[in-house]
Design an enzyme around this catalytic site. Sequence first.
Site, mmCIF file in Angstrom:
data_model
loop_
_atom_site.group_PDB
_atom_site.id
_atom_site.type_symbol
_atom_site.label_atom_id
_atom_site.label_comp_id
_atom_site.label_asym_id
_atom_site.label_seq_id
_atom_site.Cartn_x
_atom_site.Cartn_y
_atom_site.Cartn_z
ATOM 1 N N ASP A 131 0.878 -1.170 0.000
ATOM 2 C CA ASP A 131 0.000 0.000 0.000
ATOM 3 C C ASP A 131 0.921 1.227 0.000
ATOM 4 O OD1 ASP A 131 -1.581 2.189 0.718
ATOM 5 O OD2 ASP A 131 -2.964 0.961 1.892
ATOM 6 N N LYS B 66 -5.797 10.444 -1.085
ATOM 7 C CA LYS B 66 -4.730 11.161 -0.384
ATOM 8 C C LYS B 66 -3.825 11.884 -1.388
ATOM 9 C CE LYS B 66 -6.644 8.774 2.954
ATOM 10 N NZ LYS B 66 -6.198 7.441 3.335
HETATM 11 C C1 LIG Z 1 -7.007 6.201 3.576
HETATM 12 C C2 LIG Z 1 -6.253 4.947 3.375
HETATM 13 C C3 LIG Z 1 -6.863 3.806 2.860
HETATM 14 C C4 LIG Z 1 -8.349 3.769 2.543
HETATM 15 O O1 LIG Z 1 -8.631 4.540 1.421
HETATM 16 P P1 LIG Z 1 -10.057 5.263 1.183
HETATM 17 O O2 LIG Z 1 -9.791 6.020 -0.065
HETATM 18 O O3 LIG Z 1 -10.307 6.095 2.391
HETATM 19 O O4 LIG Z 1 -11.057 4.174 1.006
HETATM 20 C C5 LIG Z 1 -6.089 2.694 2.639
HETATM 21 N N1 LIG Z 1 -4.771 2.680 2.927
HETATM 22 C C6 LIG Z 1 -4.153 3.758 3.444
HETATM 23 C C7 LIG Z 1 -2.705 3.693 3.733
HETATM 24 C C8 LIG Z 1 -4.863 4.922 3.687
HETATM 25 O O5 LIG Z 1 -4.254 5.971 4.211
#
Ligand SMILES: *Cc1c(COP(=O)(O)O)cnc(C)c1O
Length: 397
Positions: free
Chosen positions: A170, A195
């Site tokens: 991720d 993000k």
């Molecule tokens: C925010 C986040 C998610 C989830 O993503 P959404 O767009 O809120 O569904 C997954 N992994 C990380 C590292 C995040 O910061």
Amino acid sequence: MKFDTALVHFDAAPGDPHRPVSTPISQTATFAQETALELGPYDYSRSGNPTRGVLERQLAVLENGTRGFAFASGMSALTAVLRLVPAGGHVVAGDDLYGGTCRLLTTVLARHGVSVTYADLSHAGTLDRALTSDTALVLFETPTNPLERIIDIRAVAERAHARGVRVAVDNTLLSPCLQRPLERGADVVIHSATKALSGHSDLMAGAVIVRDARLADEIAFLQNAEGTALGPFESWLLLRGMKTLSLRIERQEANARKVAAYLATQPLVTRIHRAGLSGSRGAAVHAQQASGSGGVLSFETGSVEISRLVAERTRLFTIAVSFSGVGSSISLPCRMSHASVPPSVKRAGRLPEDLVRLSVGIEDAEDLIADLAAAFEAAASEAPRSRESVGKEAFRG
Ligand SMILES: *Cc1c(COP(=O)(O)O)cnc(C)c1O
């Protein structure tokens, strides 16, 4: 073409005779066919859409993959990747993960017979102990968030591949601007494009990028079968946001460096967590696999009360979950984004209750530091008076 050039130079409208420089929004559900028997390149927007197609090619280019997929959220991107694990299968997950990822693993996947082991993958050798004959996937973030621990992507990929296990990273925190896990052996990269990729806190989106053609076909199948793809308007908005990715991250990182230097002089701060901080464990690995640390950092104060007061007395840092937007934000991860982290992980002291996370935006660094300084001053003067009453009460959550 170098990364910063690729951000703005791509075919924005393949096949369009008018050559618009901004990708048109193909706001349509379905596409007319030439004949009843022949499908065109697009037939139905769940399966494929021209606006999303431009975005997905761009995602693949930026992560140096072969195919990219845009999802309705980071969680739907993660869900698609976790669907690769069969019933009865096992996942090894990093132990400092986004709270929503923990919730998905421990509650939703458990219903489908998938088990999970959380492991501190920043220690070499931990992975070998966590792998079982049923392990189908290793999933982690690096730097971890909010503790900013570093996991060696290449070392994990080599160990996992030796056992026939896929590796998913991720990469939300650093974005492909600062780290490209596929280049270091990962099989899958996942993003919450909500993000850094979009960067303006104005949309929800997710991404999956892979290199292997068979894996790409599996993700494409799941995206269509489960109907989790990103819509045309959000695809366009994300494409627009991504063009300024490097500019935003450059400024956020420069500001975060100045903020971290200020925090190091602030007596109420007992510990700072920032990826690649010189002398920190993992700094050498981080320097090898990433070209920066981005705009997110966290710190401890030794007091939940002081931490809360600092968060509430800042004026330029918005109290909000999420990170990497153009505006600065502040949060208490234990009470906000990471409320779904299993209690055993929190109890082990790995996620301190007094942890404050900052996402440093693109504002003027002097303004940000003055704002934090005023908040610390207010916290210091208010804390003794409210210690008894605030303490645990305010945080029953
Ligand atoms: C925010 C986040 C998610 C989830 O993503 P959404 O767009 O809120 O569904 C997954 N992994 C990380 C590292 C995040 O910061």
